[in-house]
Design an enzyme around this catalytic site. Structure first.
Site, mmCIF file in Angstrom:
data_model
loop_
_atom_site.group_PDB
_atom_site.id
_atom_site.type_symbol
_atom_site.label_atom_id
_atom_site.label_comp_id
_atom_site.label_asym_id
_atom_site.label_seq_id
_atom_site.Cartn_x
_atom_site.Cartn_y
_atom_site.Cartn_z
ATOM 1 N N GLY A 58 1.885 -0.029 -8.997
ATOM 2 C CA GLY A 58 0.742 -0.579 -8.260
ATOM 3 C C GLY A 58 -0.513 -0.636 -9.105
ATOM 4 O O GLY A 58 -1.572 -0.156 -8.693
ATOM 5 N N SER A 84 -2.018 -3.473 -10.426
ATOM 6 C CA SER A 84 -2.674 -4.778 -10.520
ATOM 7 C C SER A 84 -4.093 -4.776 -9.967
ATOM 8 O O SER A 84 -4.872 -5.686 -10.236
ATOM 9 C CB SER A 84 -1.845 -5.848 -9.800
ATOM 10 O OG SER A 84 -1.724 -5.535 -8.421
ATOM 11 N N GLY A 89 -7.328 -2.067 -7.741
ATOM 12 C CA GLY A 89 -7.739 -0.802 -7.149
ATOM 13 C C GLY A 89 -7.624 0.393 -8.070
ATOM 14 O O GLY A 89 -7.866 0.314 -9.278
ATOM 15 N N TYR A 118 -0.267 6.424 8.598
ATOM 16 C CA TYR A 118 -0.566 6.488 7.165
ATOM 17 C C TYR A 118 -0.643 7.943 6.720
ATOM 18 O O TYR A 118 -0.058 8.332 5.706
ATOM 19 C CB TYR A 118 -1.885 5.771 6.877
ATOM 20 C CG TYR A 118 -2.327 5.876 5.442
ATOM 21 C CD1 TYR A 118 -1.717 5.113 4.449
ATOM 22 C CD2 TYR A 118 -3.363 6.737 5.073
ATOM 23 C CE1 TYR A 118 -2.122 5.204 3.129
ATOM 24 C CE2 TYR A 118 -3.773 6.836 3.758
ATOM 25 C CZ TYR A 118 -3.153 6.068 2.786
ATOM 26 O OH TYR A 118 -3.556 6.171 1.469
#
Length: 267
Positions: free
Chosen positions: A9, A11, A13, A142
């Site tokens: 992950g 790409s 943030g 979450y």
């Protein structure tokens, strides 16, 4: 030789910030994205990987080992958010967020561990969340995925220690990223019993992210952990009140703590 780092992950943030920072520190960085061709202007390698597809995980790690013959650090950062009243959130979406934030991370660890055992060294860093330490209204699902990952991280840390592998987790608070855009939002249904409170909380969540910390702080902490010979199992990176809320949960009676959280979220 430079240490070889895999970051899922990467790409955008926090993942992108970590990958960029480590590449500038002369680590050999391989970031991953489901669609790497859509990302430009990087100082690190970006390769395809989807944590929901085991074949892409195995292909990514095989590619790195073919190029580098080693894998020193795995940073499991890929994940997704989800909001909504538990009663109204589609079960299929609940399963998807668990597949991404929990089972997907486990699959990546499973694929990386054989090489680390072969090397008799390695570091795995699982990115969890301060939200994983508590149930939060309209974010309970979450929180549950991240809480589950925290506990599994503790177990894996003990299981692989004899092989020279260290496993830690880092729980961030609110950071200024585009995570809100990638969340699954249960719709605010017109006839919902939760309509008013849920909409107010969605607005509050977005405000928290917009005013969050710079992702560079996470990158700096990750680098610090990587340079530590004997890292701890648990790290928290966030504002004072975010971290203090975990302390309060340990010491206050359950209903007192619940009231504090409800007041904070205007429940």
């Amino acid at each position: 030789m430079s240490k070889v780092v895999l970051i899922t992950g990467a790409s955008s943030g926090i993942g992108h910030a970590i990958a960029t920072f480590l590449a500038n520190k002369n680590y050999k960085v391989y970031g991953t994205s489901r669609k790497p061709d859509n990302v430009n202007s990087l100082n690190f390698n970006l390769i395809p990987l989807d944590v929901l597809k085991k074949d892409t995980i195995e292909a990514a790690i095989s590619f790195i080992l073919e190029k580098e013959q080693q894998l020193d650090v795995l940073i499991n950062n890929a994940g997704m958010g989800i909001t909504g009243p538990v009663e109204e959130t589609p079960t299929a979406e609940i399963r998807t967020v668990f597949e991404t934030n929990f089972f997907g991370v486990i699959e990546v660890m499973k694929s990386a561990l054989p090489q680390m055992r072969k090397q008799k060294s390695g570091l795995i860093i699982n990115i969890t969340s301060i939200a994983g330490y508590m149930g939060l209204p309209f974010r309970g699902l979450y929180s549950a995925t991240k809480s589950a990952l925290e506990i599994v991280t503790e177990a894996v840390s003990m299981e692989v220690k004899e092989f020279g592998i260290q496993v830690v987790n880092v729980a961030p608070g609110d950071f200024a990223t585009n995570i809100a855009a990638g969340r699954y939002h249960t719709p605010v249904f017109e006839n919902s019993a939760y309509k008013k409170k849920y909409q107010e909380n969605l607005n509050l969540m977005d405000a928290h992210v917009s005013s969050g910390m710079n992702p560079l702080k996470m990158a700096e902490k990750i680098h610090e952990i990587m340079e530590t010979k004997q890292p701890k199992v648990h790290y928290k990176v966030g504002g004072f009140m975010e971290k203090f809320s975990i302390v309060l949960k340990r010491v206050l009676p359950d209903r007192v703590y619940e009231k504090i959280i409800m007041n904070h979220y205007k429940m």
